[in-house]
Design a protein around this motif. Structure first.
Motif, short mmCIF file in Angstrom:
data_model
loop_
_atom_site.label_atom_id
_atom_site.label_comp_id
_atom_site.label_asym_id
_atom_site.label_seq_id
_atom_site.Cartn_x
_atom_site.Cartn_y
_atom_site.Cartn_z
N GLY A 1 19.43 21.89 46.82
CA GLY A 1 20.53 22.57 46.15
C GLY A 1 21.66 22.92 47.10
O GLY A 1 21.65 22.58 48.29
N GLY A 2 22.69 23.59 46.54
CA GLY A 2 23.82 24.01 47.35
C GLY A 2 23.39 25.00 48.41
O GLY A 2 22.73 26.00 48.12
N ARG A 3 23.78 24.73 49.64
CA ARG A 3 23.32 25.56 50.75
C ARG A 3 24.18 26.81 50.90
O ARG A 3 25.31 26.88 50.42
N THR A 4 23.63 27.78 51.60
CA THR A 4 24.32 29.04 51.83
C THR A 4 25.17 28.91 53.08
O THR A 4 24.79 29.33 54.18
N THR A 5 26.33 28.30 52.92
CA THR A 5 27.26 28.08 54.02
C THR A 5 28.62 28.64 53.65
O THR A 5 28.93 28.88 52.48
N GLU A 6 29.43 28.81 54.66
CA GLU A 6 30.80 29.29 54.45
C GLU A 6 31.55 28.41 53.47
O GLU A 6 32.24 28.90 52.57
N ALA A 7 31.40 27.09 53.62
CA ALA A 7 32.14 26.16 52.76
C ALA A 7 31.65 26.19 51.32
O ALA A 7 32.40 25.82 50.41
N ASN A 8 30.41 26.65 51.09
CA ASN A 8 29.84 26.61 49.74
C ASN A 8 29.80 27.99 49.10
O ASN A 8 29.20 28.15 48.04
N LEU A 9 30.42 28.97 49.71
CA LEU A 9 30.44 30.31 49.14
C LEU A 9 31.87 30.67 48.74
O LEU A 9 32.82 30.36 49.45
N GLY A 10 32.02 31.32 47.62
CA GLY A 10 33.33 31.76 47.16
C GLY A 10 33.25 33.16 46.61
O GLY A 10 32.24 33.56 46.02
N ALA A 11 34.32 33.93 46.79
CA ALA A 11 34.37 35.31 46.29
C ALA A 11 34.60 35.31 44.78
O ALA A 11 35.52 34.68 44.28
N ARG A 12 33.73 36.01 44.06
CA ARG A 12 33.87 36.18 42.61
C ARG A 12 33.56 37.64 42.28
O ARG A 12 32.51 38.15 42.69
N CYS A 13 34.45 38.30 41.58
CA CYS A 13 34.09 39.61 41.07
C CYS A 13 32.94 39.44 40.08
O CYS A 13 32.64 38.34 39.64
N ARG A 14 32.27 40.53 39.75
CA ARG A 14 31.08 40.42 38.92
C ARG A 14 31.38 39.75 37.57
O ARG A 14 30.61 38.94 37.07
N ARG A 15 32.52 40.08 36.99
CA ARG A 15 32.88 39.50 35.70
C ARG A 15 33.06 37.99 35.81
O ARG A 15 32.55 37.23 34.97
N HIS A 16 33.77 37.53 36.82
CA HIS A 16 34.01 36.09 36.94
C HIS A 16 32.83 35.35 37.55
O HIS A 16 32.72 34.13 37.39
#
Length: 492
Positions: free
Chosen positions: A377-392
């Motif tokens: 699956g998608g790895r826990t890396t800087e490139a694969n992480l994005g900021a999302r508020c709880r609603r989004h």
């Protein structure tokens, strides 16, 4: 006399036309609100059928409307809530609104006053209030409607007060030119206590030579209460000031703010804007003044730049980091270093129009993490992480599970496309790099390094909690990283 009569006739014609246009606008506002509410019902029913939680179903409608109309999500939320009230509680108000007899401002006033009224009170008064609103401005509507409610149901006043107090809040939004607007609803006694305390501080803790207006002193007093100093410091500048602080001056607590600023700007070599999380751009001088009192988090190691490509001077370091973090990438929760870097790059929630700071947002796997087989699956890396508020974050998770009709598509350079069920779309880009890596650097106004800035007034004191954040972060980056980003942009 003829000229006067002609002028009066012209003025009367203008007023008549103005009234007609205002009424037409109200009719269109009513139709727009009804359409928003209809879309909410449609989306809610669709999502409930797909198994979305009862409390969450339909909440993506405001984001969808925001993308379609280019309005804020908060504005769409407010209009949907008001539309539901017109449907379910205020039939006479809805009719007057649809016919153009009252406008949106008066509809808001009616809703605000009647929101906590019982059904019995609504049956007695709602049509009366709606009729009165046709010939009165919003302030008079609120004032008289409140009086009528108290007369009709004096025993229910305590319950209405408790219901209103339950909706108390404090909110802060960005304004222009480095200022913010503080908005609050407090219990009556508490609100008066706050104002009286600010007035006492503004009048009693400084001398008559203080250069600030009374309004400025009250604003500074509120900050002094928040930053822990608890008092105003007179700004008269006189050695014999009768209100001078005796002994050691109070020290403000450190700021709970997240600021991103390039090392070159901080050093005075450039004057690029800095990024204040949840607010936007602030000028370089203000960033330097805040930095004089800040705790620093220097982030120099990176496996990638903002667009995911290795930096020219960081290849060897990236190799070492990759080996170190190989185990971390297979865990669902990111390491502190990766989390800081991802949040610094995004700056805020990556949904269209959302201003929730990245520091107060979740970190969402853009390519889904495979809990059963992390290798796949998608790895826990800087490139694969994005900021999302709880609603989004919920919106994207439902989209990944095909339960709300949305598509969230990830493009190169960390661009995220949000595609609504009807095909409307908006693409967001990371906010952080726009400030940390500007395409056109701004040369410094003052040659020779950082100017000696005057001490900040209390309203900009670094002790003020500018946002409800959870960490302090000053982001540095190496010259090689900045050069690589600029080279990439020049090729676009």
């Amino acid at each position: 006399m003829g000229d006067i009569a002609d002028d009066m006739a012209t003025a009367q014609a203008v007023i008549a036309r103005l009234q007609a246009v205002h009424s037409d606008i109200a009719v269109l506002q009513a139709e727009e609100m009804a359409l928003m509410t209809a879309l909410y019902h449609l989306r809610r029913e669709q999502q409930l059928e797909c198994g979305v939680a009862y409390l969450d179903a339909g909440e993506s409608t405001a984001t969808e409307i925001g993308i379609a109309l280019k309005v804020s999500q908060r504005s769409a939320d407010d209009l949907i809530e008001l539309g539901l009230g017109l449907e379910n509680r205020y039939p006479a108000t809805r009719e007057a609104f649809e016919e153009g007899h009252i406008d949106l401002a008066r509809v808001r006033a009616i809703s605000k006053v009647l929101t906590n009224a019982s059904d019995d009170v609504l049956d007695k008064l709602e049509s009366k209030v709606a009729a009165y609103a046709e010939k009165a401005e919003p302030a008079r509507v609120r004032r008289n409607a409140n009086r009528w409610i108290k007369e009709a149901d004096p025993e229910g006043q305590a319950e209405r007060r408790k219901a209103a107090e339950a909706e108390r809040y404090v909110n802060i939004t960005a304004a222009d030119n480095g200022t913010t607007v503080l908005d609050a609803v407090l219990p009556a006694a508490g609100g008066q206590a706050v104002f009286e305390r600010l007035r006492e501080m503004a009048l009693g803790q400084v001398c008559g030579k203080d250069p600030r207006t009374i309004s400025q002193r009250r604003a500074d007093a509120l900050v002094a209460l928040a930053d822990g100093t608890g008092r105003l410091v007179c700004q008269c500048g006189r050695d014999d000031c009768p209100r001078a602080v005796v002994g050691e001056a109070p020290v403000a607590r450190k700021a709970l703010v997240q600021v991103g600023v390039s090392a070159e700007t901080l050093a005075g070599l450039q004057d690029n804007p800095a990024l204040l999380a949840g607010f936007g751009a602030i000028d370089a001088d203000l960033a330097r003044q805040i930095a004089r009192h800040a705790r620093f988090e220097i982030i120099t190691e990176s496996t990638s730049t903002a667009n995911g490509a290795p930096t020219a001077d960081g290849v060897e370091k990236a190799d070492a980091v990759e080996k170190t973090d190989s185990a971390v990438e297979l865990r669902y929760r990111p390491s502190a270093r990766i989390a800081r870097r991802a949040r610094a790059i995004d700056g805020s929630c990556r949904a269209p129009g959302c201003q929730v700071p990245a520091a107060a947002s979740d970190l969402d796997h853009q390519d889904r993490f495979d809990h059963g087989d992390p290798q796949a699956g998608g790895r826990t890396t800087e490139a694969n992480l994005g900021a999302r508020c709880r609603r989004h974050h919920r919106l994207k998770t439902l989209a990944d599970n095909h339960r709300n009709g949305w598509q969230v598509i990830h493009h190169s350079d960390r661009r995220v496309e949000w595609r609504t069920p009807t095909g409307e779309s908006a693409i967001t880009t990371p906010e952080g790099p726009d400030y940390l890596f500007p395409a056109t650097p701004v040369p410094p106004v003052t040659v020779g390094g950082v100017p000696d800035a005057e001490p900040l007034a209390a309203v900009l004191d670094p002790g003020v909690a500018v946002m409800d954040l959870t960490e302090i972060m000053m982001v540095y980056s190496t010259p090689g990283q900045r050069r690589a980003v600029r080279r990439g942009r020049s090729k676009m």
